[in-house]
Design a protein around this motif. Structure first.
Motif, PDB file in Angstrom:
ATOM      1  N   LYS A 135     -20.786  48.445 -31.806  1.00  0.00           N
ATOM      2  CA  LYS A 135     -20.717  47.020 -32.175  1.00  0.00           C
ATOM      3  C   LYS A 135     -19.805  46.251 -31.211  1.00  0.00           C
ATOM      4  CE  LYS A 135     -21.535  43.480 -34.921  1.00  0.00           C
ATOM      5  NZ  LYS A 135     -20.788  42.423 -34.298  1.00  0.00           N
ATOM      6  N   ASP A 139     -20.802  43.210 -28.792  1.00  0.00           N
ATOM      7  CA  ASP A 139     -20.061  41.935 -28.796  1.00  0.00           C
ATOM      8  C   ASP A 139     -19.507  41.602 -27.406  1.00  0.00           C
ATOM      9  OD1 ASP A 139     -20.588  41.731 -31.464  1.00  0.00           O
ATOM     10  OD2 ASP A 139     -18.561  42.183 -32.160  1.00  0.00           O
ATOM     11  N   TRP A 208     -10.177  42.784 -30.463  1.00  0.00           N
ATOM     12  CA  TRP A 208     -11.395  43.089 -31.231  1.00  0.00           C
ATOM     13  C   TRP A 208     -11.078  44.085 -32.345  1.00  0.00           C
ATOM     14  CZ3 TRP A 208     -14.557  46.906 -32.958  1.00  0.00           C
ATOM     15  CH2 TRP A 208     -15.841  46.542 -33.365  1.00  0.00           C
TER      16      TRP A 208
END
Ligand code: ZN
Length: 268
Positions: A135, A139, A208
């Motif tokens: 993920k 991103d 993140w």
């Protein structure tokens, strides 16, 4: 004769009229009975429907309680938010000696890591760590696993090197590199990301992780303001799997693993 016939005709007309009236009355009564009985039966149906809605809700609640599953990492191929592993390993809580014999490890696919020397993770953590890195990469953040599981033997070499570096002081060395058997890396439940270095804190990967790691069950294991409690220096790069719901609760409460385990014990 003519008079009698007229009277008879009148009687016949009256009889026909009365018969029609009786027929209409019967029809009205039959219709009323039908309408009333259908209303009553509808009410009954609604009650039954309501009962069945209530009973299905009740059984759903019961099912949810029964189904809370903390032992399967995946349910129907989806990360299980209730799956957890709160094993506490630190200087005071070393691993049992035979831990490595029973440990089940899985090699992390090459696309998710940037180090070929150490490549394995505990098998139940595998779906969480790979989903997280995938993920992040989607991103546009270049998150990679640097150092996941390390064997007792490798930890021993790292620790001895650190002891040498600090002039033979084992206790001082242990605040930076854990003694073999007391490192979370020996459990396969954690990983260092991208680099085991302070520089990690200034990266987009760190930002993140701070925002998203809990959604994959990971927490920052050695925060800046908890070094007294963890006994380990601040490590922005070291993240530990505890479980999605656990990670969210720990972050919400602002507790490190040592504190959180105490909190759970006090609660029970
Ligand atoms: Zn680490």
């Amino acid at each position: 004769m003519g008079k009698k016939t007229a009277r008879q005709k009148a009687i016949i007309r009256r009889n026909i009229f009365l018969s029609i009236c009786a027929l209409i009355l019967v029809l009205v009564i039959a219709l009323s009975v039908f309408v009333i009985s259908s209303i009553v039966s509808n009410l009954g149906d609604n009650d039954e429907k309501n009962d069945s809605v209530i009973s299905s809700q009740t059984s759903k609640t019961e099912e949810t309680v029964e189904k809370k599953n903390t032992t399967d990492p995946l349910i129907d191929g989806i990360l299980n938010p209730d799956f957890e592993n709160l094993m506490l390993i630190n200087g005071k809580n070393p691993l049992p000696e035979n831990y490595e014999d029973t440990l089940k490890l899985v090699t992390i696919d090459e696309i998710y890591r940037n180090n070929n020397n150490v490549t394995d993770i505990e098998e139940t953590v595998y779906p969480f760590i790979t989903a997280m890195v995938k993920k992040a990469n989607e991103d546009g953040v270049n998150l990679k696993v640097w150092s996941p599981f390390r064997s007792y033997a490798i930890q021993k070499i790292l620790f001895e090197k650190q002891v040498e570096r600090v002039g033979g002081d084992e206790d001082k060395a242990a605040t930076v590199v854990a003694r073999p058997g007391t490192s979370e890396h020996n459990t396969g439940l954690c990983a260092d990301f991208n680099m085991a270095d302070d520089k990690f804190e200034a990266t987009e990967m760190y930002n993140w992780m701070m925002e998203n790691a809990e959604d994959y069950g990971f927490v920052l294991r050695y925060p800046k303001d908890k070094t007294e409690i963890t006994g380990v220096i601040y490590e922005s790069w070291h993240w530990r799997f505890v479980g999605i719901n656990r990670a969210k609760e720990m972050n919400k409460l602002g507790l490190c693993l040592e504190e959180y385990i105490e909190y759970l014990e006090d609660k029970n």
